[in-house]
Design an enzyme around this catalytic site. Sequence first.
Site, PDB file in Angstrom:
ATOM      1  N   GLY A  13       0.810  -1.211   0.000  1.00  0.00           N
ATOM      2  CA  GLY A  13       0.000   0.000   0.000  1.00  0.00           C
ATOM      3  C   GLY A  13       0.842   1.259   0.000  1.00  0.00           C
ATOM      4  CB  SER A  15      -0.050   3.953  -4.391  1.00  0.00           C
ATOM      5  OG  SER A  15      -1.210   3.850  -3.591  1.00  0.00           O
ATOM      6  CB  SER A  16      -1.220   7.721  -1.733  1.00  0.00           C
ATOM      7  OG  SER A  16      -2.254   6.823  -1.359  1.00  0.00           O
ATOM      8  N   GLY A  17      -0.190   8.233   0.993  1.00  0.00           N
ATOM      9  CA  GLY A  17      -0.441   8.233   2.428  1.00  0.00           C
ATOM     10  C   GLY A  17       0.685   7.684   3.266  1.00  0.00           C
ATOM     11  CE  LYS A  39      -7.176   1.109 -10.378  1.00  0.00           C
ATOM     12  NZ  LYS A  39      -8.032   2.289 -10.676  1.00  0.00           N
ATOM     13  CG  ASP A  54      -5.825  -7.151  -5.205  1.00  0.00           C
ATOM     14  OD1 ASP A  54      -5.956  -7.010  -3.972  1.00  0.00           O
ATOM     15  OD2 ASP A  54      -6.777  -7.086  -5.999  1.00  0.00           O
ATOM     16  CB  SER A 132      -2.343  -2.269  14.871  1.00  0.00           C
ATOM     17  OG  SER A 132      -3.546  -2.399  15.588  1.00  0.00           O
ATOM     18  CE1 TYR A 146      -8.982   0.554   9.248  1.00  0.00           C
ATOM     19  CE2 TYR A 146      -9.235   1.564  11.413  1.00  0.00           C
ATOM     20  CZ  TYR A 146      -8.457   1.283  10.303  1.00  0.00           C
ATOM     21  OH  TYR A 146      -7.152   1.732  10.252  1.00  0.00           O
ATOM     22  CE  LYS A 150      -5.981  -1.370  10.662  1.00  0.00           C
ATOM     23  NZ  LYS A 150      -4.819  -1.780   9.847  1.00  0.00           N
ATOM     24  CB  THR A 181      -4.049   9.856   5.110  1.00  0.00           C
ATOM     25  OG1 THR A 181      -5.075   9.236   5.892  1.00  0.00           O
ATOM     26  CG2 THR A 181      -2.698   9.507   5.702  1.00  0.00           C
TER      27      THR A 181
END
Length: 271
Positions: A13, A15-17, A39, A54, A132, A146, A150, A181
């Site tokens: 993960g 790509s950002s943030g 992607k 993925d 977490s 969510y 966690k 974010t």
Amino acid sequence: MSKKERGIALVTGASSGIGLVTAKALLRDGYRVFGTSRKPMADTADGITMLVCDVIDDQSVQSVVDEVLKRTGRIDLLVNNAGIGLLGGAEESTTAQAKAVFDVNVFGTMRMTNAVLPVMRRQRSGRIINLSSILGLIPAPFNALYAATKHAIEGYSESLDHEVRTQGIRVVLVEPGVTRTSFEENITRPDRPLAVYDAVRADAEKLMREIVSKGDAPEVVAATVVKAANTPSPKRRYTAGKAAGQVRFIRRFLPESFVDKSLRKFNKLPD
């Protein structure tokens, strides 16, 4: 390894943030960093190699691990960061939607971990850092699913750490507080919204936007990940940011009734 040559890191993960900022922080600290995104993405200007993965697909996960091994021959650090959020009442989500959230946040972490453990076992060394949240420690009205993912990550990570520690591998938790974010980026809405929750759900979303705007910078989390990655004898968990540390203290040492009242007050819910 020296600070200038820490080893090979794989960050999901990225790509950002938080994932992207963490990947950059590890790169500056001396790691050769591979990041994943769902992607195709170009490698970053400062040298992070981006690969497609993925985390809900077994073959995709194995392929990205195989590609890193093909290029480097080892994996020293895995940061399981990929995740999605879900804002809504617990009963507003079908079990299919709940499974989809768990598939990314929990089983995605397990897939990645299971793919790198044989590599680290052969090396007799390696570290896995699982992202977490403070919502893995406390209840979270209108974030129940969510928070459940966690809480699952907390139990999984602590248990796994005991299982693999004698193999030269450590599993560590990093627990961010609220982080600045993009709110819209990974938030999913319930797939069967109920009118009874419309008003309070809207209030919960408004509150979420407010606290996110005042939250910690992603760099706070990234710095904590770097610390957890490099400490020779790591703790099982690291909170990231002042607020996260306060929440952990309150949860551990103050009476449950106080925690309950404080939580409802914070979330602007009636007694």
